[in-house]
Motif scaffolding. Sequence first.
Motif, PDB file in Angstrom:
ATOM      1  N   TYR A 143      36.026 -49.733 -69.067  1.00 46.32           N
ATOM      2  CA  TYR A 143      35.132 -48.820 -68.350  1.00 46.32           C
ATOM      3  C   TYR A 143      35.620 -48.579 -66.930  1.00 46.32           C
ATOM      4  N   SER A 147      38.946 -46.285 -67.068  1.00 47.82           N
ATOM      5  CA  SER A 147      38.708 -44.842 -67.207  1.00 47.82           C
ATOM      6  C   SER A 147      38.328 -44.220 -65.866  1.00 47.82           C
ATOM      7  N   ALA A 166      40.844 -46.533 -76.707  1.00 48.89           N
ATOM      8  CA  ALA A 166      39.479 -46.003 -76.763  1.00 48.89           C
ATOM      9  C   ALA A 166      39.085 -45.798 -78.221  1.00 48.89           C
ATOM     10  N   THR A 177      36.483 -40.198 -75.302  1.00 49.16           N
ATOM     11  CA  THR A 177      36.396 -41.172 -74.215  1.00 49.16           C
ATOM     12  C   THR A 177      37.700 -41.259 -73.441  1.00 49.16           C
ATOM     13  N   PRO A 232      38.544 -37.002 -71.639  1.00 50.64           N
ATOM     14  CA  PRO A 232      37.435 -36.077 -71.366  1.00 50.64           C
ATOM     15  C   PRO A 232      37.958 -34.776 -70.763  1.00 50.64           C
ATOM     16  N   GLN A 254      33.419 -37.311 -83.872  1.00 53.05           N
ATOM     17  CA  GLN A 254      33.688 -37.041 -82.455  1.00 53.05           C
ATOM     18  C   GLN A 254      35.098 -36.496 -82.249  1.00 53.05           C
TER      19      GLN A 254
END
Length: 788
Positions: A360, A363, A413, A418, A421, A482
Motif C-alpha cells: 500500500y 503504490s 498486485a 491496482t 490506475p 476487474q
Amino acid sequence: MEKLTFYAVSAPEKLDRIGTYLAERLSRDVVRHRSGYVLIAMEALDQLLMACHSQSIKPFVESFLHMVAKLLESGEPTLQVLGTNSFVKFANIEEDTPSYHRRYDFFVSRFSAMCHSCHSDPETRTDIRIAGIRGIQGVVRKTVNDELQATIWEPQHMDKIVPSLLFNMQKTEEVDSRLGPPSSPSTADKEENPAVLAENCFRELLGRATFGNMNNAVKPVFAHLDHHKLWDPNEFAVHCFKIIMYSIQAQYSHHVIQEILGHLDVRRKESPRVRAGIIQVLLEAVAIAAKGSIGPTVLEVFNTLLKHLRLSVELEAGDAQGCSVSSTSSTPGFKDSDEKIVQNAIIQTIGFFGSNLPDYQRSEIMMFIMGKVPVFGTTNHALDISQLGDLGTRRIQIMLLRSLLMVTSGYKAKTIVTALPASFLEPLLSPSLMEDYELRQLVLEVVHNLMDRHDNRAKLRGIRIIPDVADLKIKREKICRQDTSFMKKHGQQLYRHVYLGCKEEDNVQKNYELLYTSLALITIELANEEVVIDLIRLAIALQDSVTINEDNLPMFHRCGIMALVAAYLNFVSQMIAVPAFCQHVSKVIEIRTMEAPYFLPEHIFRDKCTLPKSLEKHDKSLYFLSNMIAESLGGSGYSVERLSVPYVPQVKDEDRLSRRKSIVDTVSIQVDILPNSSHSDDVRERINTEEITFEALKKAIGKTVGMEEQEKEKRRLVIEKFQKAPFEEIAAQCESKANLLHDRLAQILELTIRPPPSPSGTLTITSGHAQYQSVPVYEMKFPDLCVY
C-alpha cells in the motif's frame, strides 16, 4: 586492612572520617611522588568501598571521587590507569538511593582527553587510551540509568564522549563491510584493542539512548565524519551507521534517517563524492530500517532524494555547458562522472527503500515519483526543470524512471487496476516519454514489472520464434472481471503505445525485445477472446504499415517489425491453441526461413545480417493474411468480424503537445466553376476582378484547419464516450435518438409535394475527388422543416 574493614563495617558513621584521612594522606603522597603509599591508599579506599553499602557511604564516596580526580590529574600514566580502574570498580556498584548533587563533568572531560592520548611510547599510549575508554564506559553505566543524572546526554557531554569513541574505532586496520549486525568482540579483544573496546562502549551508549536524547547522540557522529573528511571514502561512515542502526531501539530508526537527510541538505553544496558518500550511508541505514518502523519519514525520504537528484542533474548540465564553453579544462568531465555516481546512489537508495515497503505504501510512492516526472505540455510535475534545458529534462526523466523501475521491482498486485490506475498509466504512457529510445525502454520495463504477476518475464526474455511454448511452463490464471474491465477502458492506450513504439526510427534491438515481451505479457495476464482479436489486429496493422512504409522507416526497422510480428503471432497462436491458426503461422515462418530469413528475429538481430533493398517484390506467402487468420479463428468460435477492420491508433490531445516529429496535414482547396450555370459569367467575372492575396489564402487555410480540428475533437469525444461510458447510458441515448428519428419519419409521411413547372436550379455534389451528376432541385414543404 582486615581490622580497618571490620571497624568500618561495625561503625559506618566513622566512614566519613576514614575517607577524609585517607584522602589527605593520598593527596600528600601524590604531590611528593610516593607511588607506593598512593597504591596502598587507593587499595584501602577500594576495599572499603566494596565492603560497605550503608547509607553513610555517601560522604565517603565524595572523598573517594576526589582522590580519583587527583590521580587522573597527575601526569603519571601509571596513576591515571590506577585512578581509572578504581572509578570502574565504583561504577559497577549499584547504589540503593540516588545521589542528588553528584556530577561527573570532570570525569567526562578527563576520560575523553585520555582517549586522545599522544604519548610517545606506543604501549603507554595504548594503555592510556584503553583506560580513557573504560572510564567513559564507567560514566555511562553509572549515570545513564539514573533519571537524576540525565545531564550525561546533554550536547556538551556527547560532543566529548562520541568523538572520543569514534577516534579510537577509526584506528581499526580493517573495517568489516558485512551487511548483517557485526559480531560481538571477544573478551580478550575488549581488554587489549582500543578500537574493539570503543566500539563496544559505543554500542552500549546507543542501546541506552531514548526518544528524547537520540539526536544528541547521533549529531556528534556527523561532526566527526565532517571534520576528519570520512565521507570519501565512506567505509568508516558506513560502519558507524551500521553500528548505530543495529544498536538503537527499532522504533527510533526513523530519527537516524531524518538526521542523515538533514545532513545531506546541509552538505548539498559539497563535492559530488561527499554527497554520494552520505547517500550510500543513507542506503545502508534504510536497508536496516526498511523492514521495521519507518514512521512518517517515507515521503520525506523520497522527496529529499528526488530533490537532490534534480540538483545533481542541474549541476551536471551546468558542468556540461561549462565544458562546451571552455574545452581547455578537463575538470568538468570528472565532475560529470562524479555526478553520475551521486545519481546512481540516489536511484539505488530509492529502489531499495521502495522495494522493501509494504504494497500500500509502495503504490503511493509510485504515484509520488510519477508525479515528479516532467511531462511536456503539463505543469503538474513537482520538480523545477526551468533551469535544466532539453538535455537536463531528458536526463531527469531517465533518472526518475530508473527510480520508478526499482520501486516497482517485485511488486505483485492482485488486480491490474491496482498496479496501473488511470492516474498512473496515462502519464507513464505519455508521448513525452517516447522522445528517446532509452525512455521507451524504461517505460516498458516499468509496465512489465507491474503486469507480470506470475514471474513469466524471465521465460520470455529475448525475441525469438519459440518452437513449443508449452516447454516454457508459463503460469497463468483465469482473467478476473476487474482485469477485463481494465482492458475495456485502457486497452487502446496499451495497443497505441506498442504500435507507435514499434515505428520509432531510433529503436534498437532491446526496444523490439521489450515490445515483444509487452505483447506476450498482455496475452498471458489480461487476454480474453476479445483482447486476443485486438492484439492480432495490432500485429497485422504493424505488418501492413511496414509494407506501405508511410513513415519512411529504414530497412532494418521494417524487418525488425516484421520479425516482432512473426515472433508474437507464433506465441499467441500456441497460447490459444487453434490448430488452423498455428498451421498458418508455422507455414509463413517456414517460407520466411527459406526465402526471407531477415523477416525472422533470429536473423535480423544478428550481426551482419543481409537486408533486402525493397519489400515490394515479396510474395504474398511471406505475410500473415488477416483473411486466413479470420477463417481459422472463426472455425473455433471466435468472433472475427473486427479482424476485417484495420487497427488505427487513437489520436490523443497530448500528441499536439508532444515535441516528437510533427505530422503535417495537407489541406487541399478546390475551386469548381460551373460553366453551364446561368450565373457562371458573374462568377467568372467576380473571380477575375477579386484579387487573391496571401492574407486571403492564409485566412482560408486557417478556417479550414480550425474546422478540421473541431471535427477531430468531435470524433475523439465520440470514440472516448463509446469506450469509457457505461453501457446503460449509451443504450438509453441511442433509444432516444431512435424515437426522435421515428417521429421525423412520421412527419415526412404527411408531407405535400408541389413540384414547380421547372427545376429551380441544379446542384453539383462534390465529395473528395469524385464529382457526381447535377440533379434537379425541387422545393418540398413540410409542416415544420424544409429540405433542399
